[in-house]
Design a protein around this motif. Sequence first.
Motif, PDB file in Angstrom:
ATOM      1  N   ARG A 101       0.826  -1.214   0.000  1.00 36.23           N
ATOM      2  CA  ARG A 101       0.000   0.000   0.000  1.00 36.23           C
ATOM      3  C   ARG A 101       0.863   1.267   0.000  1.00 36.23           C
ATOM      4  O   ARG A 101       0.494   2.288  -0.578  1.00 36.23           O
ATOM      5  CB  ARG A 101      -0.942   0.003   1.200  1.00 36.23           C
ATOM      6  N   ASP A 132      -5.396  -4.088  -0.520  1.00 42.58           N
ATOM      7  CA  ASP A 132      -6.517  -3.202  -0.177  1.00 42.58           C
ATOM      8  C   ASP A 132      -7.542  -3.869   0.734  1.00 42.58           C
ATOM      9  O   ASP A 132      -8.340  -3.188   1.375  1.00 42.58           O
ATOM     10  CB  ASP A 132      -7.221  -2.737  -1.453  1.00 42.58           C
ATOM     11  N   THR A 133      -7.556  -5.204   0.771  1.00 49.16           N
ATOM     12  CA  THR A 133      -8.577  -5.914   1.542  1.00 49.16           C
ATOM     13  C   THR A 133      -8.136  -6.243   2.960  1.00 49.16           C
ATOM     14  O   THR A 133      -8.974  -6.460   3.832  1.00 49.16           O
ATOM     15  CB  THR A 133      -8.956  -7.243   0.864  1.00 49.16           C
ATOM     16  N   PRO A 179      -6.906  -4.771   5.740  1.00 52.38           N
ATOM     17  CA  PRO A 179      -7.314  -4.134   7.000  1.00 52.38           C
ATOM     18  C   PRO A 179      -8.732  -4.486   7.432  1.00 52.38           C
ATOM     19  O   PRO A 179      -9.053  -4.429   8.624  1.00 52.38           O
ATOM     20  CB  PRO A 179      -7.198  -2.632   6.683  1.00 52.38           C
ATOM     21  N   ALA A 180      -9.581  -4.835   6.479  1.00 53.22           N
ATOM     22  CA  ALA A 180     -10.995  -5.040   6.794  1.00 53.22           C
ATOM     23  C   ALA A 180     -11.377  -6.493   7.030  1.00 53.22           C
ATOM     24  O   ALA A 180     -12.426  -6.766   7.604  1.00 53.22           O
ATOM     25  CB  ALA A 180     -11.865  -4.469   5.665  1.00 53.22           C
ATOM     26  N   THR A 226     -22.382   2.529   0.518  1.00 56.34           N
ATOM     27  CA  THR A 226     -21.363   1.484   0.518  1.00 56.34           C
ATOM     28  C   THR A 226     -20.512   1.582  -0.734  1.00 56.34           C
ATOM     29  O   THR A 226     -21.013   1.434  -1.851  1.00 56.34           O
ATOM     30  CB  THR A 226     -22.013   0.091   0.582  1.00 56.34           C
ATOM     31  N   CYS A 227     -19.218   1.835  -0.570  1.00 54.66           N
ATOM     32  CA  CYS A 227     -18.322   1.993  -1.713  1.00 54.66           C
ATOM     33  C   CYS A 227     -18.261   0.699  -2.519  1.00 54.66           C
ATOM     34  O   CYS A 227     -18.097  -0.398  -1.960  1.00 54.66           O
ATOM     35  CB  CYS A 227     -16.926   2.372  -1.228  1.00 54.66           C
ATOM     36  N   ARG A 262     -14.504  -1.634  -1.902  1.00 50.25           N
ATOM     37  CA  ARG A 262     -14.277  -2.555  -0.788  1.00 50.25           C
ATOM     38  C   ARG A 262     -15.270  -2.338   0.356  1.00 50.25           C
ATOM     39  O   ARG A 262     -15.040  -2.784   1.476  1.00 50.25           O
ATOM     40  CB  ARG A 262     -12.848  -2.398  -0.247  1.00 50.25           C
ATOM     41  N   GLY A 288     -16.367   0.509   1.905  1.00 46.70           N
ATOM     42  CA  GLY A 288     -16.221   1.616   2.839  1.00 46.70           C
ATOM     43  C   GLY A 288     -17.459   2.502   2.858  1.00 46.70           C
ATOM     44  O   GLY A 288     -18.226   2.534   1.898  1.00 46.70           O
ATOM     45  N   CYS A 312     -13.944   8.140  -0.975  1.00 49.27           N
ATOM     46  CA  CYS A 312     -14.053   7.075   0.031  1.00 49.27           C
ATOM     47  C   CYS A 312     -12.911   7.194   1.030  1.00 49.27           C
ATOM     48  O   CYS A 312     -11.759   7.405   0.644  1.00 49.27           O
ATOM     49  CB  CYS A 312     -14.017   5.716  -0.656  1.00 49.27           C
ATOM     50  N   LEU A 332     -11.523   4.837   2.789  1.00 50.90           N
ATOM     51  CA  LEU A 332     -10.658   3.665   2.883  1.00 50.90           C
ATOM     52  C   LEU A 332      -9.480   3.727   1.922  1.00 50.90           C
ATOM     53  O   LEU A 332      -8.323   3.630   2.315  1.00 50.90           O
ATOM     54  CB  LEU A 332     -11.457   2.386   2.648  1.00 50.90           C
ATOM     55  N   HIS A 333      -9.766   3.824   0.619  1.00 52.67           N
ATOM     56  CA  HIS A 333      -8.706   3.745  -0.383  1.00 52.67           C
ATOM     57  C   HIS A 333      -8.662   4.936  -1.330  1.00 52.67           C
ATOM     58  O   HIS A 333      -7.879   4.936  -2.279  1.00 52.67           O
ATOM     59  CB  HIS A 333      -8.850   2.454  -1.191  1.00 52.67           C
TER      60      HIS A 333
END
Length: 293
Positions: A36, A111-112, A114-115, A232-233, A236, A238, A252, A254-255
């Motif tokens: 990242r 990108d996935t 952390p969640a 909802t993004c 992913r 967010g 967003c 998140l990213h």
Amino acid sequence: MSNARATRPRLHHLAERVGTLTALDGPAEAVAGWIRGVVPRGPVKDALSGTPLGHAVHPLLTDLPIGTWTSATLLDLVGGRASRPASERLIAAGVLAALPTAASGLNDWADTTPASDSVRRMGAVHAVANVAALGLYAASLAARKRDRHGRGVALGLAGIGALTVGGHFGGHLSYAKGVGVDVTAFETGPDDWTDVFADGALPEGELRRAELDERKLVLARVGGQVHALADTCSHRGGALSDGEIVGACVECPLHGSRFRLDDGSVARGPSAYPQPVYDVRVTDGRIAVRAAG
């Protein structure tokens, strides 16, 4: 048929068990965090994410190394001596194709992490298996170049084994965990105007979350005009209502994907998918929405 039915749950269970291995978290998140940091937001990340295509690019790229290496394996097994040069060229093409394929896959996975703990762990195993396949096929190619054909074939067979393991986890990530899909693909709005928010509670230049049945919306007022998009993004998942307005877009948190408020189109990735947008009207101090168009 009964054997196939019995096998599927076991393989699914295996992938899910890997998703519980907490020992993978430390090294996996360290690698994901580095990725990242290395891939900046903007054109490079958008290209790796498939933003110009309108869908994730990684599944498209995987066809290249899988196809070339599988073809080389078939030639090794049934092609005879005359097919050795073709097999060698196929392996070389697969090694080259594997590099952008790996880059796009690592970008998506990073990108996935952390969640989702399970996706972080499964993705790590998926990546290790595919990197192992790349290493084995590169070694197979080197052995063939030195006229050690038998060793090259053995390394290639080990490579196709690693590729199969990686492919199973990749399929599980895509189809069981939804990595790389449009999170809002099945989101629809009401056909009739539906009241969702008080007009006076939406200040100029700010975002607010509203609820519509079981769906969440993000409302924005820019230049006096009210806009409504799915909260909802699509990238992913967010919450856009926790993001910010940037010009005529919502970003967003998140990213950093940006969506145009007027039509939900992608102004900047990494999202490859547009955001669902709603028609809006304001009457008697209330904001109402319906499905766009």
